[in-house]
Every structure is written in C-alpha cells, then in structure tokens.
Design an enzyme around this catalytic site. Structure first.
Site, PDB file in Angstrom:
ATOM      1  N   ASP A 244       8.218  -9.122  -2.994  1.00 16.41           N
ATOM      2  CA  ASP A 244       7.026  -8.570  -3.610  1.00 16.41           C
ATOM      3  C   ASP A 244       6.842  -7.166  -3.020  1.00 16.41           C
ATOM      4  O   ASP A 244       7.337  -6.853  -1.928  1.00 16.41           O
ATOM      5  CB  ASP A 244       5.786  -9.446  -3.350  1.00 16.41           C
ATOM      6  CG  ASP A 244       4.691  -9.151  -4.370  1.00 16.41           C
ATOM      7  OD1 ASP A 244       4.783  -8.136  -5.086  1.00 16.41           O
ATOM      8  OD2 ASP A 244       3.716  -9.937  -4.453  1.00 16.41           O
TER       9      ASP A 244
HETATM   10  C1  BGC Z   1       2.189  -8.239  -7.116  1.00 13.87           C
HETATM   11  C2  BGC Z   1       3.358  -8.756  -7.952  1.00 13.87           C
HETATM   12  C3  BGC Z   1       3.844  -7.665  -8.858  1.00 13.87           C
HETATM   13  C4  BGC Z   1       4.215  -6.452  -8.029  1.00 13.87           C
HETATM   14  C5  BGC Z   1       4.749  -5.297  -8.851  1.00 13.87           C
HETATM   15  C6  BGC Z   1       2.511  -6.930  -6.435  1.00 13.87           C
HETATM   16  O1  BGC Z   1       1.379  -6.371  -5.853  1.00 13.87           O
HETATM   17  O2  BGC Z   1       1.813  -9.199  -6.172  1.00 13.87           O
HETATM   18  O3  BGC Z   1       2.987  -9.890  -8.687  1.00 13.87           O
HETATM   19  O4  BGC Z   1       4.928  -8.122  -9.625  1.00 13.87           O
HETATM   20  O5  BGC Z   1       3.068  -5.994  -7.335  1.00 13.87           O
HETATM   21  O6  BGC Z   1       3.768  -4.728  -9.625  1.00 13.87           O
END
Ligand code: BGC
Length: 613
Positions: A244
């Site tokens: 993530d």
């Molecule tokens: C979120 C993810 C997301 C990623 C990219 C993160 O802050 O937890 O679910 O895919 O950002 O945008």
C-alpha cells in the site's frame, strides 16, 4: 535483448542488480523528484493514477500504470463509470453480476491506459464504524471471498490485473499507518486470512496489496510469516505482492519479507536495495524472485500487449456501463421494513413529497481512493423528475436553492480534502421546514420520502456520535414531524437509507413505514432507487453485515478503533507508540459469527436479512 512473453529468464539473467532493483520500485507520487517528496502527486502517464513502475528501455521493459479502485477507475480525467460500492454489490449476492461489473471495470481500466486496478477491497467488516466498510464486501469470510473472486475474475478477463487489498487485518482507519493488530493465530486464520485464501484459490489474482498496519508487532509489509510462509507457501499465491502507498524507510526488509513491488517508491529505495544485496542483507535470489514476478506481471498487461495509450470510453461502452451500474445498484438495494404496503409506490402516484437534502444530492460513492470521478450523478430528485413525477414546490425550491448556493456543504472527511477528485459534495441536514411546510408536503403527496445519508471514506473512521452512527438532531426532527403528519393524513412514510455503513435505527425506525437501504449506489443512484421504489425492480438484496440493535452488543465494540492500556481511544498525532494497538479480543466472533451463537441478543437486522414485495 528485448523482453518477450517467453524470455523472462533470459532477460533476468541479463539484468544488473540495479536494474532489477529499479523494476521493483515504483515511480509514483513525486519519486521522480528525488529528495522532493510530494505526498499526493500522482502518476505521470495517466494523471491521477495512483502510480506506475519504472521502464528499462535497453531491455524493452515498459512502465505499467496502477490505478484505484473498487467502484471505478479513479483518475484525474472525468468519464469513468461510478459503479455501486462493494457493500452494495455484495448485497446482491450475485457473483455473476460482480463478474460483469469486474469485466466492465477492467475494460475501462484498459481504455484509460491502466494496467493494474487496485481492487477489489476485501477486508472484513469487523465493526460498523470502519470508515472504509463501503469498499468492502461483508463481515462473512465466505461471502466476501466469493464476491471478491467474482470481481477478480471479471477484471482479469479484460486483461487487466486485479489487486485484492488490503492484506491483512486492515479493519479500521484510525491510526491506519501504525496500528498494531493483536490477534491469536487461530481466529486470524479462520476468518480474516480465510477470506483471502479462498479468493486467491478461486480467482488467482495477478497482484495483492500488503496493508499498512502491523500484526502481532510486525508491520505487514515486513511480515515474513504473513507474506511468505502463509501467502506464498501455504496459499500458493503466485502473483506480485505490492505495498500500500507509503514512504519506505526499510525497503530491503520489505523485499526480504516477501514484498515484490514497493509503491510508490523512490530513487533512494533503489539505492538501499542495491546496498542490501551487496552487503548480503538481502539475497540476490530473493531480488531475482521479486523482479521475475514483476516481469511476469508486465508481460500480461495491456501496455505490454497492445502498447495501449490513455484514451476514452466509447459512447457504446459508456451507455452499457451506465446501464450495468444502474442494474447493479438496484440489485444491491435491501428492503429493511415494509409495513402497510408502503412500497412499492402506487402505480397511479404522481406527486412525490421528497424531503432530506440528500434526496436532492444522493451520495453515490465514498471518499478517498474508493472515489470515482464520473461525469454525472443522478439524484433521487433527478430521477423522479425524469419520469414525469411532480415534486412539492416548497421543498423543491428550498433544497435546490441550498444545492445551488452550496450552503450547508460539509468539509469532506479523511482524504476527501486532498484533491478535487476524491470526494463528492455532502450537505448537512437542516431545519428549514416549518410545521406548515411539512403539512403542505405531506398533504399534497401521493408518496412521502425522506432520505438519510452518510458518506465515509479513507483516512477516518465513523464516530459513535450524532450525525455519524446516530441520527443528527435535524434528521430526527425531520423524521418525527414527517411521521406525525403522515399518521394524521393516513399516509405512509418511506425512508431511503443512502449510507456507507450501518447506522443506529432503533430510535427512529418506528417513524417509518418502509425503509429501503440503498448503500452508496454509484452514478445512476436515483434511477436505480426509483426502479425499486416503483416496483419496476423487486428488492432482492440481503444484508452482508449485521445491523446491531445496540452498538455496545458488538463483540468488537470494546476494542474499536484502537485501544490503549486503559481501553481509551488512542490519539497518535506524533507517530508510533507502544500502545497503538487494537486487540481483537473477540477473536473470530465478529458480526453474525457471534450473533448466531447468541440468539438471546436481539439485533436490528440480522446478516442475510432483506424483504421483497
Ligand atoms: C489506499 C489504497 C489505495 C492506495 C493508492 C492508499 O492510501 O489505502 O487502498 O489503493 O492508496 O491510491
């Protein structure tokens, strides 16, 4: 030599350590400007995409694009279809429908130049207050994994990678980067990991996202037990483990633990991986493994196979996907209550008394990476008007004026304030209506409807407060006075629940003759809701999550969102503290797993509940 589908080993053998490190470190948000960290600067090939990987031209290795998310492709350019939120899709209990939506999502990703879709979200709903519940399917591991598998199959059938997320135990937003989940191995496996195991076995995702939180003291992204021993060796996951989105302080440790791709990544991450290989801290075998998996992913993507460029949806795709979004939203509606044949609305009804600000501004999706920058959103009001219903003049004027002037606009929570394309407008319910106005609305209406809405999203959990889990005073007053007048006129009051998560219903449900739960229904919201209200579509949705009667009855209530030594919510403005933990003291007894064993504890609406006409 140039990369081809069948020469991955040969290309790998030609790559230097630095080149291998380069392809396992992403190039998203500002990593192109080393030393100048721009936290929310997005990818460059497709503006607004979450990130991309780095190319190696000498070997014909292209960069691929990764974008959110679960309800539609989230990019800066508008035009992607906003499908219903995952919780709504799961309420349909229809894997074929989810597969269709997944295929449409995959096709849209392709059309916009995206190779990897950061979806589906599939954490279990441990507690109704989790801010991202709407992005997830259920509290039940079997249902969740079945829905996720269907979605993954659909996305990948369009030649785009699916990325189930967030592995694992990412069940709250409070302190989301640092929270340490404390849980025994047995319950962890029996529900939380089982959810992912089944989806992986059934649908073979090409990627998976490792979550921010820690589990039993070790950050998931450095957790060899979770990423290698369980995910790889036991579950047989053979795709790319990507992180993530975060700044990586110890990239080599993450790769060693089983991460294959660091997102979004920085030049210094590449340097530290190279240093770790030179010093023997990270084995070259492990680096090769990660690079091999990234190459295996790259050769499957649209970019590699058709040198696709960011484009647009065709008109035919737009129309077909809007129709699918509408059908899915209607299928996800759950009829919670229907007394005195309040629903469906009588076939000869012509005048609608429509109250509640969100009847005029139906909330279609959530905040943050689950948001979709779609071209239009149909409110309940728009849909009634489009079908020739007449609305009460007094309420119509007042509400539309509020929307026009943008008075009563609420500042979006969590990540909603980061960019313009991360949240749709939400209003605070207000007390404009005199008793006289209420009488007028009810007296002249053939059907009386009040909408109650809740938005939610990434970065913040809901609160056990009025206006969040409980109704705000203005909402309660509105329902009370509408119901009083409906009783007087012998009319039925219909409540539309346009919410991202379960809310408390016991204190007000007796005011309503009918309650239709529509969740966050996507861009065609109004059309889908009117389809169900009029009986053109019979409600068939079933709750994928228990609605408790009393919040305190939930076994997780004592330990949500986080729990310090004295069991008080933890505030951590300044980073990791050793009491930043959430103890899953209830083990695997979440939602219906618990209430099924305790029939003596009443719930508002049980898991699987849903009426029809
Ligand atoms: C979120 C993810 C997301 C990623 C990219 C993160 O802050 O937890 O679910 O895919 O950002 O945008």
């Amino acid at each position: 030599m140039k990369l081809q589908k069948d020469n991955i080993e040969a290309v790998l053998a030609e790559m230097t350590v630095r080149e291998k490190a380069t392809i396992i470190v992403g190039a998203g948000w500002g990593s192109l400007f080393e030393g100048f960290h721009l936290p929310f600067c997005h990818g460059h090939r497709v503006p607004g995409a979450a990130g991309e990987t780095r190319p190696i031209e000498r070997l014909g290795i292209p960069s691929i694009v990764l974008a959110d998310g679960p309800a539609g492709v989230r990019i800066k350019q508008s035009g992607a279809t906003a499908f219903p939120a995952a919780v709504s899709l799961a309420s349909s209990r229809d894997p074929k429908l989810l597969e269709e939506v997944g295929k449409a999502l995959g096709e849209e990703a392709r059309a916009f130049g995206v190779d990897v879709l950061l979806a589906p979200g599939m954490n279990l709903m441990r507690n109704p207050l989790c801010g991202r519940n709407f992005e997830y399917y259920s509290e039940d591991a079997e249902l969740s994994s079945e829905m996720a598998a269907a979605m993954i199959r659909g996305i990948q059938s369009a030649g785009v990678a699916a990325t189930p997320k967030h592995y694992a135990l990412n069940n709250q937003e409070t302190n989301r980067f640092h929270n340490n989940v404390i849980i025994d191995e047995k319950p962890m496996r029996s529900v939380y990991l089982e959810n992912f195991r089944r989806a992986i076995a059934e649908a073979k995702p090409w990627a998976i996202m490792a979550s921010y939180n820690s589990v039993n003291g070790t950050p998931v992204q450095q957790n060899k037990h979770l990423l290698t021993d369980i995910l790889r060796d036991e579950f047989g996951f053979d795709g790319v483990v990507l992180t993530d989105w975060t700044k990586h302080k110890n990239p080599a440790d993450k790769i060693a633990a089983g991460v294959d791709l660091l997102m979004p990544g920085s030049n210094s991450n590449i340097r530290s991986i190279c240093r770790a290989v030179r010093s023997g801290k990270l084995s070259e075998t492990r680096l090769n493994e990660a690079a091999r998996r990234v190459l295996q992913l790259i050769v499957k993507t649209p970019t590699f196979n058709s040198s696709s460029k960011a484009g647009q949806l065709t008109q035919t795709q737009k129309e077909a996907h809007a129709a699918l979004s509408r059908r899915a939203a209607a299928a996800g509606c759950v009829l919670l209550k229907n007394e005195n044949n309040a629903l469906p609305i009588a076939p000869d009804a012509k005048k609608i008394g429509l109250m509640g600000v969100h009847s005029y501004n139906t909330i279609c999706g959530g905040i943050g990476s689950g948001f979709v920058n779609c071209e239009h959103r149909i409110s309940l009001y728009d849909a009634f008007k489009a079908r020739g219903f007449r609305l009460n003049g007094r309420s119509e004027e007042t509400y539309t004026a509020v929307l026009e002037k943008k008075s009563n606009l609420v500042k979006p929570a969590g990540l909603g304030c980061v960019t313009k394309y991360m949240a749709e407008p939400v209003y605070k319910e207000f007390r404009f209506f005199s008793e006289d106005c209420v009488h007028n609305v009810v007296d002249l209406a053939d059907a009386v409807i009040v909408t109650i809405s809740r938005q939610a999203g990434e970065g913040v959990d809901c609160k056990l407060e009025k206006g969040s889990y409980y109704l705000a005073d203005a909402e309660m007053e509105l329902l009370r006075s509408m119901s009083r007048r409906c009783l007087h006129d012998e009319k039925q009051l219909i409540v539309v629940l346009n919410v991202a998560h379960p809310i408390e219903t016991d204190s007000w449900s007796s005011f309503a003759d009918a309650i239709l739960l529509v969740w966050l229904p996507g861009q065609e919201a109004g059309h889908a809701i009117v389809d169900v209200l009029t009986g053109a579509v019979k409600p068939a949705g079933k709750l994928p999550v228990t609605w408790p009667l009393k919040y305190e009855d939930l076994p997780s209530a004592a330990n949500f969102p986080a729990c310090s030594k004295d069991n008080k919510p933890v505030k951590t403005p300044d980073g990791i503290k050793d009491f930043d933990y959430t103890r899953y003291a209830e083990g695997d007894q979440i939602g219906h797993y618990y209430f099924d064993r305790h029939p003596e504890i009443p719930v508002a609406f049980p898991f699987g509940f849903g009426l029809t006409y």
